[in-house]
Design a protein around this motif. Structure first.
Motif, PDB file in Angstrom:
ATOM      1  N   ASN B  79       1.009  -1.173   0.133  1.00 11.64           N
ATOM      2  CA  ASN B  79      -0.040  -0.055  -0.028  1.00 11.64           C
ATOM      3  C   ASN B  79       0.994   1.127  -0.055  1.00 11.64           C
ATOM      4  O   ASN B  79       2.056   1.201   0.606  1.00 11.64           O
ATOM      5  CB  ASN B  79      -1.039   0.260   1.242  1.00 11.64           C
ATOM      6  CG  ASN B  79      -2.120  -0.933   1.271  1.00 11.64           C
ATOM      7  OD1 ASN B  79      -2.468  -1.316   0.296  1.00 11.64           O
ATOM      8  ND2 ASN B  79      -2.236  -1.507   2.431  1.00 11.64           N
ATOM      9  N   SER B  80       0.385   2.255  -0.700  1.00  8.38           N
ATOM     10  CA  SER B  80       0.985   3.437  -0.460  1.00  8.38           C
ATOM     11  C   SER B  80       2.456   3.590  -0.795  1.00  8.38           C
ATOM     12  O   SER B  80       3.256   3.862   0.170  1.00  8.38           O
ATOM     13  CB  SER B  80       0.668   4.413   0.988  1.00  8.38           C
ATOM     14  OG  SER B  80      -0.676   4.163   1.395  1.00  8.38           O
ATOM     15  N   LEU B  81       2.689   3.167  -1.949  1.00  4.55           N
ATOM     16  CA  LEU B  81       4.276   2.883  -2.289  1.00  4.55           C
ATOM     17  C   LEU B  81       4.927   4.356  -1.954  1.00  4.55           C
ATOM     18  O   LEU B  81       4.498   5.293  -2.332  1.00  4.55           O
ATOM     19  CB  LEU B  81       4.017   2.549  -3.932  1.00  4.55           C
ATOM     20  CG  LEU B  81       3.967   0.955  -3.894  1.00  4.55           C
ATOM     21  CD1 LEU B  81       3.393   0.583  -5.366  1.00  4.55           C
ATOM     22  CD2 LEU B  81       5.235   0.430  -3.462  1.00  4.55           C
ATOM     23  N   GLU B  82       6.192   3.849  -1.929  1.00  6.31           N
ATOM     24  CA  GLU B  82       7.090   4.904  -1.675  1.00  6.31           C
ATOM     25  C   GLU B  82       8.361   4.580  -2.559  1.00  6.31           C
ATOM     26  O   GLU B  82       8.657   3.596  -2.814  1.00  6.31           O
ATOM     27  CB  GLU B  82       7.559   5.109   0.026  1.00  6.31           C
ATOM     28  CG  GLU B  82       6.716   5.339   0.784  1.00  6.31           C
ATOM     29  CD  GLU B  82       6.958   5.190   2.307  1.00  6.31           C
ATOM     30  OE1 GLU B  82       8.350   5.014   2.482  1.00  6.31           O
ATOM     31  OE2 GLU B  82       6.059   5.646   3.196  1.00  6.31           O
ATOM     32  N   SER B 111      10.657  -9.749  -9.243  1.00  3.84           N
ATOM     33  CA  SER B 111       9.821  -8.826  -9.770  1.00  3.84           C
ATOM     34  C   SER B 111      10.398  -7.358  -9.483  1.00  3.84           C
ATOM     35  O   SER B 111      10.619  -7.006  -8.427  1.00  3.84           O
ATOM     36  CB  SER B 111       8.455  -8.670  -9.199  1.00  3.84           C
ATOM     37  OG  SER B 111       7.828 -10.068  -9.607  1.00  3.84           O
ATOM     38  N   ARG B 112      10.811  -6.759 -10.749  1.00  4.97           N
ATOM     39  CA  ARG B 112      11.327  -5.285 -10.394  1.00  4.97           C
ATOM     40  C   ARG B 112      10.277  -4.274 -10.357  1.00  4.97           C
ATOM     41  O   ARG B 112       9.680  -4.056 -11.263  1.00  4.97           O
ATOM     42  CB  ARG B 112      12.422  -5.252 -11.598  1.00  4.97           C
ATOM     43  CG  ARG B 112      12.947  -3.737 -11.497  1.00  4.97           C
ATOM     44  CD  ARG B 112      14.082  -3.400 -12.771  1.00  4.97           C
ATOM     45  NE  ARG B 112      15.298  -4.457 -12.871  1.00  4.97           N
ATOM     46  CZ  ARG B 112      16.028  -4.432 -11.827  1.00  4.97           C
ATOM     47  NH1 ARG B 112      16.298  -3.256 -11.093  1.00  4.97           N
ATOM     48  NH2 ARG B 112      17.278  -5.174 -11.927  1.00  4.97           N
ATOM     49  N   LEU B 113      10.354  -3.603  -9.235  1.00  2.00           N
ATOM     50  CA  LEU B 113       9.340  -2.545  -8.741  1.00  2.00           C
ATOM     51  C   LEU B 113      10.193  -1.336  -8.753  1.00  2.00           C
ATOM     52  O   LEU B 113      10.992  -0.972  -8.160  1.00  2.00           O
ATOM     53  CB  LEU B 113       8.661  -2.946  -7.521  1.00  2.00           C
ATOM     54  CG  LEU B 113       7.877  -1.621  -7.060  1.00  2.00           C
ATOM     55  CD1 LEU B 113       6.521  -1.628  -7.825  1.00  2.00           C
ATOM     56  CD2 LEU B 113       7.591  -2.013  -5.641  1.00  2.00           C
ATOM     57  N   THR B 114       9.497  -0.511  -9.850  1.00  2.00           N
ATOM     58  CA  THR B 114      10.196   1.064  -9.948  1.00  2.00           C
ATOM     59  C   THR B 114       8.992   2.008  -9.354  1.00  2.00           C
ATOM     60  O   THR B 114       7.827   2.046 -10.004  1.00  2.00           O
ATOM     61  CB  THR B 114      10.634   1.301 -11.249  1.00  2.00           C
ATOM     62  OG1 THR B 114      11.715   0.364 -11.691  1.00  2.00           O
ATOM     63  CG2 THR B 114      11.215   2.863 -11.205  1.00  2.00           C
ATOM     64  N   VAL B 115       9.359   2.781  -8.440  1.00  2.00           N
ATOM     65  CA  VAL B 115       8.353   3.784  -7.776  1.00  2.00           C
ATOM     66  C   VAL B 115       8.735   5.167  -8.287  1.00  2.00           C
ATOM     67  O   VAL B 115       9.962   5.318  -7.909  1.00  2.00           O
ATOM     68  CB  VAL B 115       8.031   3.622  -6.457  1.00  2.00           C
ATOM     69  CG1 VAL B 115       7.301   4.690  -5.917  1.00  2.00           C
ATOM     70  CG2 VAL B 115       7.807   2.189  -5.873  1.00  2.00           C
ATOM     71  N   LEU B 116       7.830   5.796  -9.093  1.00  2.00           N
ATOM     72  CA  LEU B 116       8.475   7.036  -9.503  1.00  2.00           C
ATOM     73  C   LEU B 116       7.726   8.215  -8.571  1.00  2.00           C
ATOM     74  O   LEU B 116       6.509   8.007  -8.053  1.00  2.00           O
ATOM     75  CB  LEU B 116       7.673   7.293 -10.797  1.00  2.00           C
ATOM     76  CG  LEU B 116       8.392   6.195 -12.001  1.00  2.00           C
ATOM     77  CD1 LEU B 116       7.495   6.308 -13.461  1.00  2.00           C
ATOM     78  CD2 LEU B 116      10.013   6.294 -12.215  1.00  2.00           C
TER      79      LEU B 116
END
Lengths: 115, 116
Positions: B79-82, B111-116
Motif C-alpha cells: 500500500n501507499s508505495l514510496e 519482480s522489479r518494482l520501480t516507484v516514480l
C-alpha cells in the motif's frame, strides 16, 4: 540472530585464473546449514551448494570447490580456471533450523572474469 | 514448467499507489518466502509462510502485507508505495521448515518494482 559476512565486495580476474570467494558466518546454534547461490547478470538466483554443520568435508563439483572450516567459521568458495560465464554476484547464506529456517544472506561478492 | 513463477516481472508505478505481486510454486513445497533485493544487491528476508501460516515476519512497514491463500501461493500487497520501495522482490520456496532439515531455496525470476 545469525550473520554472514562476505568481505570482498568485488573481485576481478582474468580468464583461467583461480579465485576464492570468502564467507564468514556467526551463529549460536550447533545445527545450521550453509549455502552458496549465484546471481548472473540475467538476475535469477541459482543454488550451488548446501552444507550442514556436521559435515566438514570439502566438496568439489567440476571447477567449483568449497572449503568448510568450523574452527574459523568460514565456508569459502573457489573457482578453478575461471571462465567469463562465471561472472556473477555470489551469495553465501546461513539457515538455522531452530529459527524457522530463517535464511540470511551475505552482501554478495561481484566476480568479474575478463577474457 | 516453471517451478516458482512471479507476476508481474516488471512494475512501474507512481508514489502513493497500491500494487500486488503474485507468486506460485508447483514444487509441492510447504514453505514460501519473500525477499527484497535493493540496488546494492543486498538480499533481505521479508516474510516466510509455512503451510499458509506466517512464521517469519521481519521488520517491514505495515504497508507490506503478504497473503497465502494456499501453500502453493504467496502474494505480496504493498500500500501507499514510496520511492524507497523500488527494488527487486524475489519469491522463493523450500521444502522443510521448523526443526526439519531445510532444503535450498528455489527462487522465482524476481519482480522489479520501480516507484516514480
Amino acid at each position: 540472530a545469525q550473520k554472514v559476512t562476505q568481505a570482498q565486495t568485488e573481485i576481478s580476474v582474468v580468464e583461467k585464473e583461480d579465485v576464492t570467494l570468502d564467507c564468514v558466518y556467526e551463529t549460536r546454534d550447533t545445527t545450521y546449514y550453509l549455502f552458496w547461490y549465484k546471481q548472473p547478470p540475467s538476475g535469477e538466483l541459482v543454488f550451488l551448494i548446501r552444507r550442514n554443520s556436521f559435515d566438514e568435508q570439502n566438496e568439489i563439483s567440476g571447477r567449483y570447490s568449497w572449503n568448510f572450516q568450523k574452527s574459523t567459521s568460514s565456508f569459502n568458495f573457489t573457482i578453478t580456471a575461471s571462465q567469463v560465464v562465471d561472472s556473477a554476484v555470489y551469495f553465501c547464506a546461513l539457515s538455522e533450523p531452530y529459527n524457522n529456517n530463517d535464511m540470511r544472506f551475505g552482501a554478495g561478492t561481484r566476480l568479474t572474469v575478463k577474457p | 514448467d516453471t517451478a516458482v513463477s512471479q507476476t508481474p516481472k516488471y512494475l512501474v508505478t507512481q508514489m502513493g499507489n497500491d500494487k500486488s505481486i503474485k507468486c506460485e510454486q508447483n514444487l509441492g513445497h510447504d514453505t514460501m518466502y519473500w525477499y527484497k533485493q535493493d540496488s546494492k544487491k543486498f538480499l533481505k528476508i521479508m516474510f516466510s509462510y509455512n503451510n499458509k501460516e506466517l512464521i517469519i515476519n521481519e521488520t517491514v512497514p505495515n504497508r507490506f502485507s503478504p497473503k497465502s491463500p494456499d501453500k502453493a501461493h504467496l502474494n505480496l500487497h504493498i500500500n501507499s508505495l514510496e520511492l524507497g520501495d523500488s527494488a527487486v522482490y524475489f519469491c522463493a520456496s523450500s521444502q522443510g521448515s521448523g526443526r526439519h532439515q531445510p532444503g535450498e531455496l528455489f527462487f522465482g525470476e524476481g519482480s522489479r518494482l520501480t516507484v516514480l
